[in-house]
Scaffold this motif. Structure first.
Motif, PDB file in Angstrom:
ATOM      1  N   GLN A  89       0.773  -1.098  -0.048  1.00 43.53           N
ATOM      2  CA  GLN A  89      -0.202  -0.134  -0.148  1.00 43.53           C
ATOM      3  C   GLN A  89       0.785   1.108   0.063  1.00 43.53           C
ATOM      4  O   GLN A  89       0.711   2.124  -0.790  1.00 43.53           O
ATOM      5  N   ALA A  90       1.681   1.349   0.780  1.00 45.34           N
ATOM      6  CA  ALA A  90       2.708   2.495   0.886  1.00 45.34           C
ATOM      7  C   ALA A  90       3.640   2.576  -0.510  1.00 45.34           C
ATOM      8  O   ALA A  90       3.560   3.604  -0.816  1.00 45.34           O
ATOM      9  N   THR A  91       4.018   1.534  -1.169  1.00 44.30           N
ATOM     10  CA  THR A  91       4.751   1.572  -2.341  1.00 44.30           C
ATOM     11  C   THR A  91       3.646   2.003  -3.289  1.00 44.30           C
ATOM     12  O   THR A  91       4.245   2.647  -4.130  1.00 44.30           O
ATOM     13  N   ILE A  92       2.567   1.359  -3.696  1.00 41.46           N
ATOM     14  CA  ILE A  92       1.775   2.119  -4.515  1.00 41.46           C
ATOM     15  C   ILE A  92       1.300   3.324  -4.390  1.00 41.46           C
ATOM     16  O   ILE A  92       1.601   4.140  -5.227  1.00 41.46           O
ATOM     17  N   THR A  93       0.997   4.066  -3.283  1.00 44.00           N
ATOM     18  CA  THR A  93       0.756   5.130  -3.061  1.00 44.00           C
ATOM     19  C   THR A  93       2.167   6.303  -3.428  1.00 44.00           C
ATOM     20  O   THR A  93       1.802   7.358  -3.902  1.00 44.00           O
ATOM     21  N   ASN A  94       2.978   5.658  -3.118  1.00 43.12           N
ATOM     22  CA  ASN A  94       4.430   6.381  -3.371  1.00 43.12           C
ATOM     23  C   ASN A  94       4.693   6.636  -4.665  1.00 43.12           C
ATOM     24  O   ASN A  94       4.938   7.631  -5.080  1.00 43.12           O
ATOM     25  N   SER A  95       4.455   5.454  -5.249  1.00 46.49           N
ATOM     26  CA  SER A  95       4.666   5.420  -6.987  1.00 46.49           C
ATOM     27  C   SER A  95       4.004   6.160  -7.633  1.00 46.49           C
ATOM     28  O   SER A  95       4.208   6.839  -8.473  1.00 46.49           O
ATOM     29  N   SER A  96       2.744   6.274  -7.199  1.00 43.83           N
ATOM     30  CA  SER A  96       1.540   6.869  -7.911  1.00 43.83           C
ATOM     31  C   SER A  96       1.906   8.558  -7.743  1.00 43.83           C
ATOM     32  O   SER A  96       1.742   9.217  -8.573  1.00 43.83           O
ATOM     33  N   LEU A 131      -2.918  -4.445  -8.807  1.00 45.40           N
ATOM     34  CA  LEU A 131      -3.261  -5.971  -8.983  1.00 45.40           C
ATOM     35  C   LEU A 131      -2.181  -6.603  -7.950  1.00 45.40           C
ATOM     36  O   LEU A 131      -2.746  -7.844  -7.425  1.00 45.40           O
ATOM     37  N   ILE A 132      -1.042  -6.351  -7.743  1.00 47.05           N
ATOM     38  CA  ILE A 132      -0.272  -6.969  -6.833  1.00 47.05           C
ATOM     39  C   ILE A 132      -0.742  -6.832  -5.325  1.00 47.05           C
ATOM     40  O   ILE A 132      -0.742  -7.986  -4.571  1.00 47.05           O
ATOM     41  N   HIS A 133      -1.340  -5.669  -5.033  1.00 52.28           N
ATOM     42  CA  HIS A 133      -1.852  -5.298  -3.757  1.00 52.28           C
ATOM     43  C   HIS A 133      -3.270  -6.218  -3.645  1.00 52.28           C
ATOM     44  O   HIS A 133      -3.241  -6.819  -2.484  1.00 52.28           O
ATOM     45  N   LYS A 134      -3.772  -6.214  -4.510  1.00 51.83           N
ATOM     46  CA  LYS A 134      -4.812  -7.032  -4.593  1.00 51.83           C
ATOM     47  C   LYS A 134      -4.822  -8.650  -4.465  1.00 51.83           C
ATOM     48  O   LYS A 134      -5.501  -9.188  -3.691  1.00 51.83           O
ATOM     49  N   GLY A 135      -3.704  -9.131  -5.154  1.00 53.17           N
ATOM     50  CA  GLY A 135      -3.288 -10.362  -5.122  1.00 53.17           C
ATOM     51  C   GLY A 135      -2.635 -10.866  -3.650  1.00 53.17           C
ATOM     52  O   GLY A 135      -2.785 -12.022  -3.319  1.00 53.17           O
TER      53      GLY A 135
END
Length: 151
Positions: A89-96, A131-135
């Protein structure tokens, strides 16, 4: 609705990463520094300095700022890992946030036009991270993992 601390810290980390990229571009590129130098000289801000001295100072400031923003980015990102429900979650938010702010800074500071190919690629990367987060089970998987740890 208030944003969670982890989410806010991740966004700030992404902003710092984008700022680090901007000042790195200034530090490594002579064109932007030259145009800034000409602007300073035209406005008579530094009468006793020539463009060579000004460009060295601007590049040094940009170079040091790059280290500052990278340090801030890593500090904020590590803090966000403590508050987010998962590291993904932190990685997705940071990257986005990094993609978003990079696009804004490129457009408004450097006059760059981003192609549809760039937007599609950025969207695919973010979609892949989601998708990685969801998986990985997302929030539900994290809650189950925490419940197992506490036993």
């Amino acid at each position: 609705m208030l944003l969670s601390a982890g989410f806010t810290l991740s966004i700030c980390a992404g902003l710092c990463a984008a700022l680090a990229s901007c000042v790195a571009k200034l530090a490594m590129s002579g064109e932007e520094i030259q145009s800034m130098c000409q602007e300073i000289i035209q406005n008579d801000l530094l009468l006793l300095w020539d463009c060579t001295k000004i460009s060295y100072v601007l590049r040094a400031i940009s170079f040091l700022s790059m280290f500052l923003f990278n340090g801030l980015m890593w500090t904020l990102f590590v803090k966000s890992l403590q508050y987010c429900q998962s590291s993904v979650q932190a990685t997705i938010t940071n990257s986005s946030a990094n993609f978003f702010f990079t696009a804004l800074f490129g457009r408004f500071l450097f006059g760059e036009m981003l192609s549809m190919k760039w937007w599609c690629g950025a969207s695919l990367i973010i979609l892949g991270l989601l998708l990685i987060h969801k998986g990985s089970g997302g929030e539900e998987g994290t809650a189950k993992h925490d419940a197992k740890k506490s036993r």
